[in-house]
Write an enzyme that holds these catalytic residues in place. Structure first.
Site, PDB file in Angstrom:
ATOM      1  N   SER A 159       0.823  -1.216   0.000  1.00  0.00           N
ATOM      2  CA  SER A 159       0.000   0.000   0.000  1.00  0.00           C
ATOM      3  C   SER A 159       0.860   1.270   0.000  1.00  0.00           C
ATOM      4  O   SER A 159       0.342   2.357  -0.255  1.00  0.00           O
ATOM      5  CB  SER A 159      -0.976   0.014   1.182  1.00  0.00           C
ATOM      6  OG  SER A 159      -0.292   0.208   2.401  1.00  0.00           O
ATOM      7  N   HIS A 160       2.157   1.161   0.299  1.00  0.00           N
ATOM      8  CA  HIS A 160       3.023   2.341   0.257  1.00  0.00           C
ATOM      9  C   HIS A 160       4.297   2.093  -0.550  1.00  0.00           C
ATOM     10  O   HIS A 160       5.300   2.760  -0.359  1.00  0.00           O
ATOM     11  CB  HIS A 160       3.292   2.876   1.671  1.00  0.00           C
ATOM     12  CG  HIS A 160       2.050   3.492   2.249  1.00  0.00           C
ATOM     13  ND1 HIS A 160       1.031   2.734   2.747  1.00  0.00           N
ATOM     14  CD2 HIS A 160       1.626   4.772   2.315  1.00  0.00           C
ATOM     15  CE1 HIS A 160       0.030   3.513   3.120  1.00  0.00           C
ATOM     16  NE2 HIS A 160       0.358   4.761   2.865  1.00  0.00           N
TER      17      HIS A 160
ATOM     18  N   GLU B 150      -5.112   0.595   0.958  1.00  0.00           N
ATOM     19  CA  GLU B 150      -5.652  -0.776   0.884  1.00  0.00           C
ATOM     20  C   GLU B 150      -6.988  -0.785   0.145  1.00  0.00           C
ATOM     21  O   GLU B 150      -7.302  -1.723  -0.574  1.00  0.00           O
ATOM     22  CB  GLU B 150      -5.863  -1.346   2.288  1.00  0.00           C
ATOM     23  CG  GLU B 150      -4.581  -1.721   2.996  1.00  0.00           C
ATOM     24  CD  GLU B 150      -3.876  -2.916   2.355  1.00  0.00           C
ATOM     25  OE1 GLU B 150      -4.522  -3.670   1.609  1.00  0.00           O
ATOM     26  OE2 GLU B 150      -2.666  -3.058   2.582  1.00  0.00           O
TER      27      GLU B 150
HETATM   28  P1  NDP Z   1      -1.647  -3.029   8.900  1.00  0.00           P
HETATM   29  O1  NDP Z   1      -2.937  -3.219   9.549  1.00  0.00           O
HETATM   30  O2  NDP Z   1      -1.351  -3.785   7.674  1.00  0.00           O
HETATM   31  O3  NDP Z   1      -0.421  -3.380   9.905  1.00  0.00           O
HETATM   32  C1  NDP Z   1      -0.190  -2.620  10.992  1.00  0.00           C
HETATM   33  C2  NDP Z   1       0.915  -3.120  11.900  1.00  0.00           C
HETATM   34  O4  NDP Z   1       0.440  -4.250  12.635  1.00  0.00           O
HETATM   35  C3  NDP Z   1       2.204  -3.546  11.235  1.00  0.00           C
HETATM   36  O5  NDP Z   1       3.266  -3.137  12.064  1.00  0.00           O
HETATM   37  C4  NDP Z   1       2.032  -5.065  11.188  1.00  0.00           C
HETATM   38  O6  NDP Z   1       3.255  -5.767  11.138  1.00  0.00           O
HETATM   39  C5  NDP Z   1       1.315  -5.347  12.467  1.00  0.00           C
HETATM   40  N1  NDP Z   1       0.523  -6.564  12.416  1.00  0.00           N
HETATM   41  C6  NDP Z   1      -0.363  -6.935  11.468  1.00  0.00           C
HETATM   42  N2  NDP Z   1      -0.900  -8.113  11.787  1.00  0.00           N
HETATM   43  C7  NDP Z   1      -0.353  -8.498  12.977  1.00  0.00           C
HETATM   44  C8  NDP Z   1      -0.513  -9.646  13.825  1.00  0.00           C
HETATM   45  N3  NDP Z   1      -1.346 -10.621  13.520  1.00  0.00           N
HETATM   46  N4  NDP Z   1       0.224  -9.698  14.955  1.00  0.00           N
HETATM   47  C9  NDP Z   1       1.074  -8.701  15.275  1.00  0.00           C
HETATM   48  N5  NDP Z   1       1.264  -7.609  14.515  1.00  0.00           N
HETATM   49  C10 NDP Z   1       0.557  -7.512  13.381  1.00  0.00           C
HETATM   50  O7  NDP Z   1      -1.410  -1.456   8.663  1.00  0.00           O
HETATM   51  P2  NDP Z   1      -2.339  -0.339   8.028  1.00  0.00           P
HETATM   52  O8  NDP Z   1      -3.034  -0.851   6.825  1.00  0.00           O
HETATM   53  O9  NDP Z   1      -3.149   0.264   9.106  1.00  0.00           O
HETATM   54  O10 NDP Z   1      -1.202   0.712   7.569  1.00  0.00           O
HETATM   55  C11 NDP Z   1      -0.293   0.358   6.546  1.00  0.00           C
HETATM   56  C12 NDP Z   1       0.702   1.458   6.317  1.00  0.00           C
HETATM   57  O11 NDP Z   1       0.041   2.603   5.837  1.00  0.00           O
HETATM   58  C13 NDP Z   1       1.498   1.923   7.530  1.00  0.00           C
HETATM   59  O12 NDP Z   1       2.866   1.774   7.211  1.00  0.00           O
HETATM   60  C14 NDP Z   1       1.153   3.400   7.703  1.00  0.00           C
HETATM   61  O13 NDP Z   1       2.213   4.233   8.115  1.00  0.00           O
HETATM   62  C15 NDP Z   1       0.734   3.748   6.299  1.00  0.00           C
HETATM   63  N6  NDP Z   1      -0.162   4.902   6.303  1.00  0.00           N
HETATM   64  C16 NDP Z   1       0.338   6.125   5.958  1.00  0.00           C
HETATM   65  C17 NDP Z   1      -0.468   7.245   5.960  1.00  0.00           C
HETATM   66  C18 NDP Z   1       0.076   8.581   5.650  1.00  0.00           C
HETATM   67  O14 NDP Z   1      -0.672   9.553   5.738  1.00  0.00           O
HETATM   68  N7  NDP Z   1       1.310   8.740   5.305  1.00  0.00           N
HETATM   69  C19 NDP Z   1      -1.880   7.150   6.298  1.00  0.00           C
HETATM   70  C20 NDP Z   1      -2.295   5.831   6.692  1.00  0.00           C
HETATM   71  C21 NDP Z   1      -1.456   4.739   6.672  1.00  0.00           C
HETATM   72  P3  NDP Z   1       3.689  -6.491   9.734  1.00  0.00           P
HETATM   73  O15 NDP Z   1       4.028  -5.352   8.800  1.00  0.00           O
HETATM   74  O16 NDP Z   1       4.852  -7.336  10.090  1.00  0.00           O
HETATM   75  O17 NDP Z   1       2.506  -7.268   9.265  1.00  0.00           O
HETATM   76  O1  PYC Z   2      -3.006   4.945   2.925  1.00  0.00           O
HETATM   77  O2  PYC Z   2      -4.403   6.133   4.122  1.00  0.00           O
HETATM   78  C1  PYC Z   2      -3.406   6.018   3.393  1.00  0.00           C
HETATM   79  C2  PYC Z   2      -2.619   7.231   3.092  1.00  0.00           C
HETATM   80  C3  PYC Z   2      -3.057   8.526   3.121  1.00  0.00           C
HETATM   81  C4  PYC Z   2      -1.966   9.306   2.773  1.00  0.00           C
HETATM   82  C5  PYC Z   2      -0.916   8.469   2.553  1.00  0.00           C
HETATM   83  N1  PYC Z   2      -1.332   7.200   2.772  1.00  0.00           N
END
Ligand code: NDP
Ligand code: PYC
Length: 345
Positions: A47-48, A189
């Site tokens: 996703s990133h 996602e």
């Molecule tokens: P996920 O729900 O995919 O994962 C979140 C975290 O939980 C990860 O560290 C993951 O580790 C861990 N995890 C997942 N499953 C388990 C499990 N069963 N047991 C233990 N730990 C677990 O993340 P999101 O979809 O919420 O976010 C994905 C990315 O999007 C992030 O990197 C975030 O920074 C980015 N993002 C950026 C934004 C922005 O504005 N720049 C906005 C929103 C999100 P692992 O990776 O090892 O699975």
């Molecule tokens: O995945 O929600 C997201 C997001 C917003 C800005 C960058 N990533």
């Protein structure tokens, strides 16, 4: 089985950096962006990963980011607040500029914060907290985004997907790191589900009428939901306050007003707080890093996995075998390199 291409990390880095340079970014911006995007692809954080390149190019083309910005360290005193102005460039080179100063202040004071103002941000946050753990420090990073998430009990987009990441150093091991959106899932996602023609899991989103939906298009037109109901909603609000209001930068509704779209990367600020476990634990019994290991062992002892374990396993595979991209992804990279900003006309 669709055709794929596998390449070393360094080769993908060169390609991604070349795309950004062709799109007019200076060396500082192009290098820092390629580092985080390739790191995400290497660690199977799709996703990133490279999927974000197009959005970054659209943002450059729309003149909502300054392609040749040179970030500036604006707070030169010895306080606990290190401030970098990204000068309307991307956040990643601003973080790279502020990191050594943040590390030095944290070691001296036990606690310090890096404030990044006037940046455009689209990346994962774990590279930032992981960088701190590499210096033996713990770290917390957060930022707002643009209004796409309804507060718990509400029915319209207001909060951002507001990510938060935490890192804790581990001697001789990969650090303890988590990094997630405060919405049920990152918006990326939803877009990836849409592109793949897949329904969303239940509970991710509501449509424009406020009704639950599993249709990605209806979700993009409606609102995402915070994780954990009122708890995620409150944490997301805290991020708006600390990494928006408190640091004198935009919060998610203002970002959406300014951009008028969620198809461009959002401009706002970012807050990274660093802690020295050594300094905090001084004079108390027990080594904090050793005590943390006992906790991690107890978690793993129950059969639970630590966050980032999946990511580190993907990293090890990529470092050994290379990064594998689909034919469609390779064609997209070729297209972006050949056409530059024309590719996102
Ligand atoms: P996920 O729900 O995919 O994962 C979140 C975290 O939980 C990860 O560290 C993951 O580790 C861990 N995890 C997942 N499953 C388990 C499990 N069963 N047991 C233990 N730990 C677990 O993340 P999101 O979809 O919420 O976010 C994905 C990315 O999007 C992030 O990197 C975030 O920074 C980015 N993002 C950026 C934004 C922005 O504005 N720049 C906005 C929103 C999100 P692992 O990776 O090892 O699975
Ligand atoms: O995945 O929600 C997201 C997001 C917003 C800005 C960058 N990533």
């Amino acid at each position: 089985m669709p055709a794929t291409t596998t390449m070393p990390t360094v080769t993908l880095h060169e390609r991604v950096e070349a795309i950004f340079k062709k799109a007019g970014l200076n060396d500082i911006q192009a290098g820092a962006l390629a580092r985080v995007i390739v790191a995400a692809e290497r660690d199977a954080c799709k996703s990133h990963g490279i999927y974000r390149i197009e959005g970054a190019l659209r943002t450059i083309r729309a003149e909502k980011v300054v392609p040749d910005a040179v970030p500036e360290l604006v707070q030169q005193d010895h306080s606990a607040i290190v401030r970098v102005n990204a000068r309307r460039g991307f956040a990643n080179p601003a973080f790279e500029l502020g990191l050594p100063v943040l590390v030095e202040r944290t070691r001296a004071l036990g606690l310090a914060a890096l404030v990044i103002n006037d940046c455009t941000h689209f990346s994962a946050l774990w590279p930032e907290v992981e960088a701190l753990t590499g210096h033996g420090l713990a770290g917390l990073a957060m930022c707002p985004s643009y209004s796409t998430v309804a507060p718990a009990g509400g029915n319209k987009p207001l909060l951002g997907t507001n990510p938060m990441a935490f890192g804790w150093p581990r001697a001789g091991r990969s650090p303890y790191v988590f990094d997630f959106a405060t919405s049920v899932a990152a918006r990326g996602e939803i877009e990836l589900h849409r592109r793949a023609g897949k329904r969303l899991p239940e509970g991710w989103a509501i449509d424009a009428e406020g009704q639950p939906t599993t249709d990605p298009d209806a979700a993009l037109a409606g609102a995402m939901l915070p994780f954990g109901g009122h708890k995620g909603s409150a944490i997301s609000t805290m991020i708006e306050l600390l990494a928006g209001v408190m640091i004198g930068d935009l919060i998610s509704p203002q970002v959406l007003d300014y951009l008028g779209s969620t198809t461009l990367a959002p401009p706002h600020g970012e807050l990274v707080i660093a802690f020295s476990p050594e300094v905090f634990a001084k004079g108390r019994d027990g080594n904090p890093l050793e005590r943390a290991e006992a906790l991690f062992d107890a978690i793993a002892g129950q059969g639970a996995r630590l966050p980032s374990q999946r990511r580190y396993a993907a990293r090890a595979r990529s470092e050994m075998d290379g990064i594998t991209l689909t034919e469609a992804e390779m064609e997209q990279l070729d297209r972006l390199l050949a056409l530059g900003l024309e590719a996102v006309a």
